[in-house]
Structure formats: C-alpha cells, structure tokens
Design an enzyme around this catalytic site. Structure first.
Site, mmCIF file in Angstrom:
data_model
loop_
_atom_site.group_PDB
_atom_site.id
_atom_site.type_symbol
_atom_site.label_atom_id
_atom_site.label_comp_id
_atom_site.label_asym_id
_atom_site.label_seq_id
_atom_site.Cartn_x
_atom_site.Cartn_y
_atom_site.Cartn_z
ATOM 1 N N HIS A 6 14.944 114.716 62.148
ATOM 2 C CA HIS A 6 15.733 115.379 63.046
ATOM 3 C C HIS A 6 17.273 114.867 62.610
ATOM 4 O O HIS A 6 17.939 114.659 63.699
ATOM 5 C CB HIS A 6 15.439 115.275 64.325
ATOM 6 C CG HIS A 6 13.978 116.182 64.852
ATOM 7 N ND1 HIS A 6 13.798 117.192 64.075
ATOM 8 C CD2 HIS A 6 13.277 115.658 65.954
ATOM 9 C CE1 HIS A 6 12.543 117.592 64.854
ATOM 10 N NE2 HIS A 6 12.305 116.829 65.792
ATOM 11 N N HIS A 21 15.039 122.888 69.799
ATOM 12 C CA HIS A 21 13.890 122.149 70.193
ATOM 13 C C HIS A 21 13.623 122.249 71.545
ATOM 14 O O HIS A 21 13.180 121.101 72.209
ATOM 15 C CB HIS A 21 14.266 120.566 69.687
ATOM 16 C CG HIS A 21 12.927 119.936 69.825
ATOM 17 N ND1 HIS A 21 12.144 119.319 70.643
ATOM 18 C CD2 HIS A 21 12.739 119.209 68.494
ATOM 19 C CE1 HIS A 21 11.198 118.772 70.109
ATOM 20 N NE2 HIS A 21 11.487 118.266 68.657
ATOM 21 N N GLU A 63 9.879 125.499 67.198
ATOM 22 C CA GLU A 63 10.930 125.406 66.556
ATOM 23 C C GLU A 63 11.043 126.050 65.321
ATOM 24 O O GLU A 63 10.264 125.714 64.166
ATOM 25 C CB GLU A 63 11.042 123.993 66.311
ATOM 26 C CG GLU A 63 10.782 123.063 67.364
ATOM 27 C CD GLU A 63 10.160 121.531 66.903
ATOM 28 O OE1 GLU A 63 11.127 120.981 66.045
ATOM 29 O OE2 GLU A 63 9.320 121.051 67.651
HETATM 30 C C1 GAL Z 1 9.179 117.450 66.855
HETATM 31 C C2 GAL Z 1 8.257 117.072 65.997
HETATM 32 C C3 GAL Z 1 7.401 115.906 66.522
HETATM 33 C C4 GAL Z 1 8.197 114.832 67.194
HETATM 34 C C5 GAL Z 1 8.995 115.531 68.119
HETATM 35 C C6 GAL Z 1 10.190 115.022 69.021
HETATM 36 O O1 GAL Z 1 9.902 118.559 66.033
HETATM 37 O O2 GAL Z 1 7.308 117.953 65.352
HETATM 38 O O3 GAL Z 1 6.522 115.160 65.713
HETATM 39 O O4 GAL Z 1 8.589 114.004 66.584
HETATM 40 O O5 GAL Z 1 9.985 116.706 67.446
HETATM 41 O O6 GAL Z 1 9.555 113.940 69.868
#
Ligand code: GAL
Length: 373
Positions: A130, A204, A338
């Site tokens: 991210h 998210h 997402e």
């Molecule tokens: C999502 C991801 C998960 C986790 C989450 C944040 O986008 O797919 O594995 O990292 O974000 O906690």
C-alpha cells in the site's frame, strides 16, 4: 400595478436563488477535524437530497462514515471509521482511504523500469504494501468543495514528490467524491506524472451492511463478475497464474455467502487466511460486484472501469481496533472491494500495465451504490 408585479417576480426569483444557494451550501459541511504534520485535517459532511450522509476527510482522502437506511428505513453507519482524528491516527490508517502509489503488494519492495531498479519501503513481511507506511493514506490532501456540482462533491488533490516512498516522478493525483441523491458514491481518480512510473490506486473502505461494528460479514451474499482470479503465495504475492474460478470456492459469479466456503481446505484460502485476492472483472455487464445482506435488506453494487478488485474480508481484524461509537472491529467484521490493478504488476509483464508515462493521464471511475431489497 404591472411594476409591482414585476418587482414581486424579481423578489421571489432572488429569494428562490438564495434558497438554492443555501441548500447547496448545506449539502457539504466542512469542519476542522485535527492537524497532521502542520496541515489542517477536515471532516466533510455530505448530505444528499434523501437526507443520507457520507463523511469524508482529507487525511488519506478517505471515507469515514456512510449512513444509509435499511429496508425499514432505519439508518446506520455501514463503513469503518473513528469518531475523532486522534482515534484515526492511532488506529488503522487504511480504513476508507485512497491507497497509493501502489495499492496492494510489490514483491520484496523492488521493481525495474527501463533498466533502473527502484527500492520501496518494506512494511509487510518481506514486501512493500500500500505505498509504504507513509503512503497516500497517511497524508493530508488538499480539499476543494465543488460548489457548482449537481450533487455534494469534494475533490481531494495531492502532489506526490519525485521518489516519494521510492517511486519515481512527481505525481499529481486527484480523487473526487460525488454523493448522489440515489445513494451512490462516485469516485473519480486522475493521475499524471513527469517521469515514467508505476501506480495502483484504490479505495480501502470496509463495509458491513449490518452496520459497522455489528457482528461479522460472513452472511453477506456476494457476487463478483470475474471468471478468473489471481492466486498468491503465502506472502500474498501473485504466483503468475490466472486461475479460473469455476469449481472452486472462489466462484462468486453466482451469489454465495462469504462464509459458505471460507473454511474449505483449498490452497488459496489457506494462503490468504480466507479471501484476500484479486478477482479479474469480466466487464461483460455494467455492475461488476454486488453484496446483499438479508437482515437489513441493504444491497451494494460496485461498478468500475478498473481491471479487477481485491476482495478482502477482514482476516487480519481482531477486535483491538475500536471504531465509531466505541464498537470493536472484530475478526471478519468488514469486507473491502478494492477496485484496481493486480498486485505486483510491475514484476509481471503479462499483467495489465501499471506504467504511467509523462504526458499521459490515467482516469478511472468506481461507483459504490446502496439500495435495499
Ligand atoms: C488489504 C490487503 C490485506 C491487508 C489489508 C490491510 O488491501 O489485501 O492483505 O493487508 O489491506 O490490513
């Protein structure tokens, strides 16, 4: 007499127009929410004509509250967030945020562009997740209320400097949220760069159609119009395979509850600790994914021009995060859809490209629509 009539008509026109202006202003309320590294952070309350409320903040250009009715007209907030800015800073910063420069994982935090290797912050096992710990979810964006728009609309912009979090190019990013009278959140993204770079932008938000903090989402009935998904290894990095969903617990082309097959001894459910995978949109119909929760009757539709969607069902939530109204966000109590590109695309030349060149503009739209059935 004629003159008086004309004056009266003019007066009522002026009153009508000022009334319009008033109601327009009242549809987006901007308040100071906190400060972050010297920048003001606002809470923006968007109220549509149906009286339903979407709250945003420029910290991470995020959704922090979404209040829509159930089938009996009772309203509840159905997205994760925190009551205070301090709570938000201390809590999970991904909730509701726009994530970049690269949403999802990049293997070992490395990629190569035109023979130059770039190194990114490692913040998830051996990988970069991210956009690193101080990605776009963790900065105060500029805020503009678009007063002339048809619906309550807020545009967030951010100038991401060259080599921020290891990524090349000065990047300008816009995320514009429109809250329509039909309870649709329309997110318009726009990205430009002055150097060749890579990107993956998403939102998210976690949703729980029972109401955020009201139990888990295992009974939510999900449809994803994607006949293939992206298998991953135990670190959630794509193996390179694009696997048909047919005959697997990943087949959501017809409606299944999230919980129905989540405990099966299927390799990808074990590696992902549940669903935490990108589904590739077939793009054969307008709506790409739907979620229905029968108790409240709430129904959510997702429409996007992005190539896929990361369906994550809160496998890493454990109840330690306390959200709005003091409610803990327990294991699997929220799901994220997402929209975006596949994880680690810069290291998979056969995946849809995530390269952005100077002079090009990436524009994309995702709609989350809320109704009842
Ligand atoms: C999502 C991801 C998960 C986790 C989450 C944040 O986008 O797919 O594995 O990292 O974000 O906690």
């Amino acid at each position: 007499m004629k003159k008086i009539n004309q004056i009266l008509i003019l007066l009522s026109a002026a009153l009508f127009l000022s009334g319009c202006n008033l109601s327009k202003k009242e549809t987006v309320k901007k308040e100071l929410f906190g400060t972050y590294k010297g920048s003001e952070v606002y809470l923006l309350t968007l109220t549509n004509k149906a009286g339903n409320v979407l709250k945003l903040t420029n910290f991470g250009a995020r959704i922090t509250w979404l209040e829509v009715p159930d089938k009996d007209g009772n309203k509840d907030n159905i997205t994760f967030g925190f009551d205070t800015f301090d709570g938000m800073i201390a809590g999970d910063r991904y909730y509701g945020a726009v994530v970049g420069r690269y949403a999802n994982r990049i293997a070992m935090g490395k990629f190569t562009l035109d023979g130059v290797e770039y190194s990114l912050p490692i913040n998830n096992g051996p990988n970069s997740l991210h956009g690193g710990p101080e990605g776009w979810h963790s900065v105060a964006w500029n805020t503009e209320i678009l007063e002339k728009a048809e619906f309550p609309t807020v545009k967030f912009t951010y100038a991401s400097p060259d080599m921020e979090a290891g990524y090349p190019g000065n990047m300008n990013v816009e995320a514009t949220y429109t809250w329509t009278d039909n309870n649709e959140i329309i997110i318009d993204y726009m990205l430009t760069t002055d150097k060749k770079t890579v990107f993956n932008i998403t939102n998210h938000a976690y949703f729980n159609l029972h109401g955020a903090g009201n139990g888990d989402i295992l009974d939510h009935q999900l449809v994803i119009k994607g006949s293939k998904f992206v298998p991953v290894d135990t670190f959630l990095i794509p193996t390179g395979e694009l696997r048909p969903v047919a005959g697997t617990p990943f087949d959501f082309t017809t409606s299944h509850t999230v919980g129905e097959r989540i405990g099966e001894a299927y390799d990808q459910l074990i590696f992902g600790k549940g669903y935490d995978h990108t589904f590739i949109f077939d793009n054969a119909e307008e709506v790409d994914a739907t979620v229905y929760e029968p108790v409240s009757g709430r129904f959510m539709e997702v429409i996007s021009d992005q190539p896929g969607v990361q369906f994550y069902c809160g496998n890493f939530l454990n109840g330690t995060m306390i959200g709005h109204g003091g409610k803990p966000y327990i294991y699997r109590s929220g799901l994220c859809l997402e929209t975006g590109h596949y994880p680690d695309s810069p290291n998979h030349p056969d995946f849809p490209t995530t390269v952005l060149n100077p002079g090009d503009t990436y524009k994309s739209k995702t709609i989350y629509r809320f109704t009842v059935k």
